[in-house]
Design a protein around this motif. Structure first.
Motif, mmCIF file in Angstrom:
data_model
loop_
_atom_site.group_PDB
_atom_site.id
_atom_site.type_symbol
_atom_site.label_atom_id
_atom_site.label_comp_id
_atom_site.label_asym_id
_atom_site.label_seq_id
_atom_site.Cartn_x
_atom_site.Cartn_y
_atom_site.Cartn_z
ATOM 1 N N LYS A 41 61.914 62.253 55.614
ATOM 2 C CA LYS A 41 60.063 62.796 56.264
ATOM 3 C C LYS A 41 60.623 61.677 57.687
ATOM 4 C CE LYS A 41 55.373 61.006 56.441
ATOM 5 N NZ LYS A 41 54.829 60.186 55.597
ATOM 6 N N ALA A 42 61.086 61.319 58.081
ATOM 7 C CA ALA A 42 61.270 61.109 60.073
ATOM 8 C C ALA A 42 62.021 61.489 60.222
ATOM 9 C CB ALA A 42 61.993 59.605 60.435
ATOM 10 N N ASP A 86 62.314 68.880 62.985
ATOM 11 C CA ASP A 86 61.834 70.116 62.977
ATOM 12 C C ASP A 86 62.375 71.495 62.305
ATOM 13 O OD1 ASP A 86 59.396 72.361 62.662
ATOM 14 O OD2 ASP A 86 60.193 73.955 63.825
ATOM 15 N N THR A 93 67.189 69.675 56.160
ATOM 16 C CA THR A 93 67.244 68.368 56.033
ATOM 17 C C THR A 93 67.792 67.666 55.088
ATOM 18 O OG1 THR A 93 65.152 68.544 57.056
ATOM 19 C CG2 THR A 93 65.639 66.135 55.982
ATOM 20 N N ARG A 129 62.771 65.384 59.002
ATOM 21 C CA ARG A 129 61.693 67.174 59.421
ATOM 22 C C ARG A 129 60.971 66.527 59.980
ATOM 23 N NH1 ARG A 129 59.801 70.514 54.261
ATOM 24 N NH2 ARG A 129 59.818 71.542 56.166
ATOM 25 N N GLU A 130 60.345 65.273 60.356
ATOM 26 C CA GLU A 130 59.030 65.611 61.234
ATOM 27 C C GLU A 130 59.603 65.878 62.466
ATOM 28 O OE1 GLU A 130 57.179 62.184 60.281
ATOM 29 O OE2 GLU A 130 55.598 62.910 59.365
ATOM 30 N N ARG A 131 60.902 64.937 63.194
ATOM 31 C CA ARG A 131 61.399 64.900 64.699
ATOM 32 C C ARG A 131 61.977 66.008 64.522
ATOM 33 N NH1 ARG A 131 65.509 60.715 66.328
ATOM 34 N NH2 ARG A 131 65.855 60.468 68.104
#
Length: 199
Positions: free
Chosen positions: A55-56, A62, A68, A58-60
């Motif tokens: 999760k982290a 992009d 990922t 993907r968010e960080r």
């Protein structure tokens, strides 16, 4: 089934090359971020590392979901390999990107590859020779690695092929000694004298 890799040169235009460069850098940055977690926790298991970082990451960075996942798997494999060798894994450099069937497609008809990159998908022309064209004919590859070498871009396409039928015949023993190089099951000896002349 046997697996082999076919190396092909890609010929991206400037916009495609920029997209590949950005994706390559983000992929390496994501791998290094995941590696930091793996080293801190000592985790080399792909599934547990996925739960700890997906999760982290993907968010960080992009990255798409599958890029990922590929980054996590690359780090997990590096951790396993480094533990076997008894050393710390190397830092990841922005020189390659791993792809699977959901984010990569080889298009035989127009000799291009479709790749997911930061911001969408691109269709990059390939520069194929006879060997590559024949090897990829009729194949549906499921994995690939994009590799940057200076300003050049290549793609290493993984393919599966049916194993050849074993050749039936009498067994042959091989003597790796100096005097007799090989001995057949029928008693024919092949000595190593000719080989010794070239030493």
């Amino acid at each position: 089934m046997s697996k082999r890799t076919i190396c092909c040169r890609m010929t991206p235009n400037q916009i495609m090359a920029t997209s590949l460069s950005v994706t390559c850098q983000r992929f390496a940055d994501a791998c290094n971020s995941i590696l930091a977690v793996a080293l801190k926790t000592g985790e080399a298991n792909n599934i547990r590392l996925h739960h700890a970082t997906y999760k982290a990451t993907r968010e960080r960075f992009d990255l798409s979901a599958n890029l990922t996942v590929r980054a996590i798997r690359r780090v997990a494999a590096a951790m396993v390999a480094s533990k076997k060798k008894g050393r710390r894994p190397n830092v990841f450099r922005p020189t390659s990107i791993d792809y699977d069937a959901r984010i990569f497609d080889y298009r035989e008809k127009d000799e291009t590859v479709s790749l997911t990159v930061i911001g969408g998908r691109i269709h990059v022309p390939l520069l194929l020779g006879g060997f590559q064209r024949t090897a990829l004919a009729g194949k549906k590859p499921t994995s690939a690695t994009v590799v940057r070498k200076g300003r050049d871009w290549h793609i290493h396409i993984g393919i599966e092929e049916a194993d050849a039928e074993p050749i039936q015949g009498p067994p042959m023993g091989v003597d790796l000694g100096i005097r007799n190089t090989a001995a057949t099951s029928h008693g024919t000896l092949h000595d190593g004298q000719a080989r010794q002349r070239f030493k």
